[in-house]
Scaffold this motif. Structure first.
Motif, PDB file in Angstrom:
ATOM      1  N   ALA A   1      22.209  38.483  25.480  1.00  0.00           N
ATOM      2  CA  ALA A   1      21.476  39.694  25.131  1.00  0.00           C
ATOM      3  C   ALA A   1      21.666  40.071  23.668  1.00  0.00           C
ATOM      4  N   ASP A   2      22.834  39.787  23.130  1.00  0.00           N
ATOM      5  CA  ASP A   2      23.132  40.166  21.746  1.00  0.00           C
ATOM      6  C   ASP A   2      22.645  39.139  20.731  1.00  0.00           C
ATOM      7  N   GLY A   3      22.349  37.934  21.182  1.00  0.00           N
ATOM      8  CA  GLY A   3      22.006  36.859  20.252  1.00  0.00           C
ATOM      9  C   GLY A   3      20.512  36.635  20.114  1.00  0.00           C
ATOM     10  N   ALA A   4      20.170  35.670  19.297  1.00  0.00           N
ATOM     11  CA  ALA A   4      18.772  35.268  19.126  1.00  0.00           C
ATOM     12  C   ALA A   4      18.396  34.347  20.274  1.00  0.00           C
ATOM     13  N   LEU A   5      17.347  34.699  21.007  1.00  0.00           N
ATOM     14  CA  LEU A   5      16.946  33.919  22.173  1.00  0.00           C
ATOM     15  C   LEU A   5      16.140  32.698  21.741  1.00  0.00           C
ATOM     16  N   PRO A   6      16.441  31.517  22.305  1.00  0.00           N
ATOM     17  CA  PRO A   6      15.668  30.319  21.945  1.00  0.00           C
ATOM     18  C   PRO A   6      14.256  30.353  22.511  1.00  0.00           C
ATOM     19  N   TRP A   7      14.080  31.076  23.604  1.00  0.00           N
ATOM     20  CA  TRP A   7      12.776  31.220  24.238  1.00  0.00           C
ATOM     21  C   TRP A   7      12.819  32.447  25.126  1.00  0.00           C
ATOM     22  N   ILE A   8      11.657  32.883  25.595  1.00  0.00           N
ATOM     23  CA  ILE A   8      11.587  34.042  26.472  1.00  0.00           C
ATOM     24  C   ILE A   8      10.377  33.873  27.378  1.00  0.00           C
ATOM     25  N   CYS A   9      10.469  34.465  28.550  1.00  0.00           N
ATOM     26  CA  CYS A   9       9.372  34.358  29.514  1.00  0.00           C
ATOM     27  C   CYS A   9       8.270  35.335  29.140  1.00  0.00           C
ATOM     28  N   ALA A  10       7.123  34.820  28.788  1.00  0.00           N
ATOM     29  CA  ALA A  10       5.961  35.631  28.405  1.00  0.00           C
ATOM     30  C   ALA A  10       4.933  35.621  29.525  1.00  0.00           C
ATOM     31  N   TYR A  11       4.124  36.659  29.557  1.00  0.00           N
ATOM     32  CA  TYR A  11       3.081  36.849  30.577  1.00  0.00           C
ATOM     33  C   TYR A  11       1.739  36.678  29.878  1.00  0.00           C
ATOM     34  N   LEU A  12       0.928  35.751  30.364  1.00  0.00           N
ATOM     35  CA  LEU A  12      -0.288  35.355  29.660  1.00  0.00           C
ATOM     36  C   LEU A  12      -1.540  35.589  30.496  1.00  0.00           C
ATOM     37  N   GLU A  13      -2.602  35.962  29.816  1.00  0.00           N
ATOM     38  CA  GLU A  13      -3.949  35.868  30.384  1.00  0.00           C
ATOM     39  C   GLU A  13      -4.642  34.691  29.709  1.00  0.00           C
ATOM     40  N   ILE A  14      -5.133  33.755  30.519  1.00  0.00           N
ATOM     41  CA  ILE A  14      -5.734  32.527  30.010  1.00  0.00           C
ATOM     42  C   ILE A  14      -7.234  32.565  30.277  1.00  0.00           C
ATOM     43  N   GLU A  15      -7.968  32.053  29.343  1.00  0.00           N
ATOM     44  CA  GLU A  15      -9.421  31.971  29.498  1.00  0.00           C
ATOM     45  C   GLU A  15      -9.754  31.100  30.713  1.00  0.00           C
ATOM     46  N   ALA A  16     -10.468  31.655  31.682  1.00  0.00           N
ATOM     47  CA  ALA A  16     -10.821  30.921  32.899  1.00  0.00           C
ATOM     48  C   ALA A  16     -12.165  30.227  32.710  1.00  0.00           C
ATOM     49  N   ASP A  17     -12.269  29.000  33.272  1.00  0.00           N
ATOM     50  CA  ASP A  17     -13.545  28.291  33.174  1.00  0.00           C
ATOM     51  C   ASP A  17     -14.255  28.174  34.518  1.00  0.00           C
ATOM     52  N   GLY A  18     -13.627  28.717  35.581  1.00  0.00           N
ATOM     53  CA  GLY A  18     -14.245  28.677  36.903  1.00  0.00           C
ATOM     54  C   GLY A  18     -14.120  27.348  37.618  1.00  0.00           C
ATOM     55  N   LEU A  19     -13.477  26.359  36.987  1.00  0.00           N
ATOM     56  CA  LEU A  19     -13.362  25.024  37.579  1.00  0.00           C
ATOM     57  C   LEU A  19     -11.928  24.637  37.890  1.00  0.00           C
ATOM     58  N   SER A  20     -11.036  24.900  36.948  1.00  0.00           N
ATOM     59  CA  SER A  20      -9.638  24.495  37.131  1.00  0.00           C
ATOM     60  C   SER A  20      -8.744  25.569  36.545  1.00  0.00           C
ATOM     61  N   ASP A  21      -7.608  25.776  37.196  1.00  0.00           N
ATOM     62  CA  ASP A  21      -6.740  26.892  36.818  1.00  0.00           C
ATOM     63  C   ASP A  21      -5.352  26.472  36.364  1.00  0.00           C
ATOM     64  N   GLY A  22      -5.029  25.178  36.397  1.00  0.00           N
ATOM     65  CA  GLY A  22      -3.695  24.738  36.004  1.00  0.00           C
ATOM     66  C   GLY A  22      -2.730  24.811  37.160  1.00  0.00           C
ATOM     67  N   HIS A  23      -1.547  24.215  36.960  1.00  0.00           N
ATOM     68  CA  HIS A  23      -0.598  24.078  38.066  1.00  0.00           C
ATOM     69  C   HIS A  23       0.856  24.267  37.654  1.00  0.00           C
ATOM     70  N   GLY A  24       1.118  24.638  36.414  1.00  0.00           N
ATOM     71  CA  GLY A  24       2.482  24.819  35.946  1.00  0.00           C
ATOM     72  C   GLY A  24       3.008  23.583  35.239  1.00  0.00           C
ATOM     73  N   GLY A  25       3.828  23.810  34.220  1.00  0.00           N
ATOM     74  CA  GLY A  25       4.388  22.719  33.430  1.00  0.00           C
ATOM     75  C   GLY A  25       3.536  22.326  32.239  1.00  0.00           C
ATOM     76  N   GLU A  26       2.407  23.038  32.030  1.00  0.00           N
ATOM     77  CA  GLU A  26       1.514  22.671  30.929  1.00  0.00           C
ATOM     78  C   GLU A  26       2.045  23.161  29.573  1.00  0.00           C
ATOM     79  N   ALA A  27       1.679  22.441  28.544  1.00  0.00           N
ATOM     80  CA  ALA A  27       2.096  22.787  27.192  1.00  0.00           C
ATOM     81  C   ALA A  27       1.419  24.074  26.732  1.00  0.00           C
ATOM     82  N   VAL A  28       2.169  24.877  25.975  1.00  0.00           N
ATOM     83  CA  VAL A  28       1.647  26.051  25.280  1.00  0.00           C
ATOM     84  C   VAL A  28       1.708  25.744  23.785  1.00  0.00           C
ATOM     85  N   LEU A  29       0.607  25.972  23.096  1.00  0.00           N
ATOM     86  CA  LEU A  29       0.468  25.550  21.706  1.00  0.00           C
ATOM     87  C   LEU A  29       0.108  26.720  20.801  1.00  0.00           C
TER      88      LEU A  29
END
Length: 810
Positions: A716-744
């Protein structure tokens, strides 16, 4: 003679045992004795084909694979002086159908998160690099240019040599004959050359792992299955090649792999019929470098396909047949981690792809043993994912099923149906009649969704949106507008009681303990490194009674966590109610009216407040009602004796019919928890601390102590290497992803998704992702790789649905 004492004794000298000795030594433990009954690698390791590929849809396995390839190709030989004979020839995985191509696209999305070199190429590129393969019908291929294969024995010998150089002792021709627990908690290992007393024991017994486990009362879920590969006579067309041909993985027609073996061909087949289980009563102790006679009748259809696909092999004879046994757990994943119910007894076995997966997995096991937690999410490999439901018949049936699936498409939500049900809830038959499509969770049959509107009651598999997508939308609509009911009996249900129970639990958990009877708290259990073991709700049933609920697959982990920390003189009793009790969740704006029709209890806000529990009578049955909702609506969970659950369900259903009640399943539950920004098992893993998971609102650092407090404070006191973020992703109506995908960001990888689901109440595609902290600010724009293509995403900082959390309090 063996030494009388050691810190660690490893039983088994294959790739898994040697890999663990090597990595334990690298992590700083060198008082290690590895026992091998014959020669190193003489079990399953020596007859492995030795391929390894970056092509994986699993982020956790991908982390291991990437490490292994670097170890084999760049590190091990130079460090130890032992040749591993690395062939960096690359590989192709072929796609003949649109489903296979979608699989490759998803693999690209995960591979990008791992930083793996890979691309989807057309038949022309395959032909350019591999002119001898018949590509009729091939749509595309995944090219992984840094793949290869290694000499299995050489790799294991090099790991053993590396361990020796750092002080480990390897004793060959010395069979372990028994293991017993000493009164002081140490282990005594009996061998043909004497006895060793040690702090830790590791079962790396390969095909003997079940027998070794029986010595200490374990029923290790692994079955030996036999697999063929064949080596042809020398192929004249290979003689003048300047470089080795890539390995070809042809899952559809060959159900296996084809590669060069020096100037010959090597064909490996996982036949899709009549799988062969052996040594069901135990592997013979005298077995050494054991092979079985080839069974050409079993593999012939795929062998003929292989010859058709690679005509240059068709006229060659077979000069060597390798038909050996490999250990298969029921789900195909290795057994890596603590043995259930035993302190300092570890499993390092059940690894059917030992060369490809082993060293990376043993590195994580070494970290687990030495430092208290691995650095990769080990949930899928933890041996405690199996319980008493996994009896011997189940193990054999599921191992055969897994063998047949080895070269099938690993669809999202792939439902392995053989050998089920083994742990049906009290509502199983009723829900089956209502159209439930079930999944198996720690043996339990849990509804995923309910067939309706012309959608058949069966599994649908796709990397794109499946027909159940709209069914789930209807279930969620019912919960939002009226009420939904779900069988949640699969949750682990553990009671902790006794005069010392409150103090015992309070010293474990980072959140404040429920202070009075009927209060509910959400908390996390941590290891000493401050990393998350599991999330649990705790209900105070009485002054000296506490009721834990958590995800089904953490049942044994929770039991171990409690038992191993309880002192022998504590007045604390730990009772597993998971089978004796059942539960349903009732959620939606009409939930109060429905429950009131079945109970005389007062359910208004004054009488029954949010996040409280009461023992009430429902349809004549005494039950506990918890006012809480994972769906984010007004709701209750009803928990109580299994034998009364069906009448409670039937009464609630009958009362709810006029209000529009509907059954719903785990797919709807997941979609709704994502809309509520509720983190789940995908986010709360052994890889992260509470600050990194962004759940510090459930932590009371002012408490005198809890397990992992010091590490949590440092995080809590240090610099975090990463953090859990909550995202809204553009939907295309065909595929929604399944977890483990790269964030760029600007094409550079800055994180990866942990969970994705489409929220039907909000019409938004939502995800959790671990990203570098500076990219987790509100409004930050990112890209998420879905099906191999970037999609625009935006960071949100409040729930997409009912951000003020008013609905559950209504």
């Amino acid at each position: 003679m063996v030494p009388s004492h050691a810190r660690v004794v490893i039983v088994g000298g294959g790739i898994m045992g040697c890999g663990l000795a090597y990595h334990l030594a690298h992590e700083g433990w060198n008082d290690i004795v590895l026992l091998e009954k014959a020669e190193l690698t003489s079990g399953s390791t020596w007859h492995a084909a030795g391929q390894i590929t970056h092509s994986t849809s699993s982020f956790a396995l991908g982390k291991c694979v990437g490490y292994n390839i670097d170890l084999y190709s760049k590190v091990l030989e130079e460090e130890t002086g032992q040749s591993v004979t690395w062939h960096g020839c690359g590989s192709f995985r072929l796609a003949y159908t649109s489903d296979e191509l979608d699989w490759l696209k998803h693999t690209i999305s995960v591979g990008k998160a791992l930083g793996f070199p890979m691309e989807i190429v057309g038949p022309e590129r395959v032909r350019e690099l591999h002119p001898f393969y018949n590509l009729d019908g091939v749509l595309a291929a995944l090219h992984t240019p840094e793949d290869g294969h290694v000499d299995p024995a050489g790799a294991a010998f090099a790991l053993a040599q590396g361990a020796r150089q750092l002080g480990a002792r390897i004793v060959r021709r010395c069979r372990a004959t028994d293991i017993k627990r000493e009164d002081n908690g140490e282990w005594r290992v009996f061998t043909e050359q004497g006895e060793i007393v040690c702090e830790h024991v590791v079962n790396a017994g390969g095909t003997y792992a079940r027998q070794v486990g029986e010595w200490v009362g374990l029923n290790i879920p692994a079955t030996s299955m036999t697999h063929h590969y064949l080596i042809t006579d020398t192929v004249p067309e290979f003689m003048d090649l300047e470089q080795e041909l890539p390995v070809v993985r042809d899952d559809r027609l060959v159900s296996g792999y084809i590669r060069m073996e020096q100037k010959s061909g090597l064909i490996g087949i996982y036949e899709k019929a009549n799988p062969n289980a052996v040594w069901l009563d135990g592997c013979p102790w005298e077995a050494e470098n054991e092979l079985f006679d080839p069974d050409y009748d079993r593999i012939m259809p795929w062998l003929e396909n292989a010859m058709d696909r690679m005509p240059v092999l068709a006229e060659r004879g077979i000069k060597r047949e390798v038909h050996g046994a490999i250990s298969h757990p029921p789900d195909g994943n290795p057994l890596i981690g603590p043995a259930p119910g035993l302190k300092n007894f570890w499993l390092d076995c059940g690894c059917q792809i030992g060369i490809g997966w082993g060293p990376g997995l043993t590195r994580e096991l070494a970290r687990w043993m030495v430092h208290g937690s691995p650095d990769v999410n080990m949930r899928d490999f933890d041996p405690r994912r199996y319980g008493a439901f996994a009896d011997r018949d189940y193990q054999i049936t599921k191992a055969k099923e897994d063998y047949l699936l080895r070269h099938e498409i690993p669809f999202p939500h792939l439902n392995r149906l053989d050998g089920r049900p083994v742990r049906p809830s009290a509502l199983y038959q009723r829900l089956k009649e209502r159209g439930a499509v079930f999944e198996e969770v720690y043996g339990w049959e849990r509804p995923r969704w309910f067939a309706r509107g012309g959608v058949e009651q069966r599994d649908y598999y796709s990397f794109l949106r499946a027909p159940w997508h709209e069914v789930v939308a209807e279930e969620v609509k019912a919960v939002r507008d009226a009420a939904g009911i779900m069988d949640i009996s699969a949750f682990a249900k553990i009671e902790v009681s006794g005069s010392a129970a409150a103090g015992f639990i309070d010293g474990l958990v980072p959140n404040r303990l429920p202070s009075t009877t009927g209060r509910i708290a959400l908390t996390h259990l941590l290891n000493e490194n401050g990393r998350i073991e599991l999330e649990a709700s705790i209900v105070r049933l009485a002054e000296d009674r506490f009721y834990f609920t958590c995800a089904a697959f953490f049942e044994q982990r929770l039991l171990d966590y409690l038992h191993l920390r309880k002192k022998s003189d504590d007045d604390v009793a730990i009772s597993n109610l998971s089978d004796a009790w059942g539960a349903v969740a009732l959620n939606g704006p009409r939930a109060r009216e429905i429950l009131s029709a079945c109970s005389t209890a007062a359910l208004d806000n004054d009488a029954f407040r949010w996040l409280t529990a009461q023992e009430i009578v429902v349809a004549g049955a005494p039950m506990w009602a918890f006012r809480m909702s994972y769906a984010g609506e007004l709701g209750w969970e009803i928990h109580g004796p299994r034998e009364r659950l069906l009448e409670v369900y039937d009464a609630l259903w009958a009362a709810g019919e006029k209000h529009g009640i509907a059954d719903y399943g785990s797919f709807s539950m997941n979609a709704m928890r994502m809309e509520k920004m509720f983190k789940g098992a995908g986010e709360l893993t052994n890889e992260v601390t509470l600050p990194e998971a962004d759940v510090m609102r459930f932590v009371r650092l002012e408490k005198p102590d809890f397990v992992g407090k010091a590490a949590t404070q440092i995080s809590a006191d240090g610099a975090l290497p990463w953090i859990c973020a909550y995202l809204e992703i553009e939907a295309d109506g065909l595929s929604d992803g399944h977890g483990g995908e790269a964030v760029l960001v600007d094409g550079e990888q800055v994180g990866l998704t942990s969970s994705i689901a489409f929220g039907h109440r909000t019409g938004k595609l939502l995800a959790f992702a671990y990203v570098k902290t500076k990219f987790a600010q509100a409004g930050q724009r990112l890209d998420v790789m879905i099906m191999g293509e970037p999609r625009l995403a935006t960071v949100l900082t409040e729930p997409a649905y009912d951000a003020e959390n008013l609905l559950p309090r209504n």
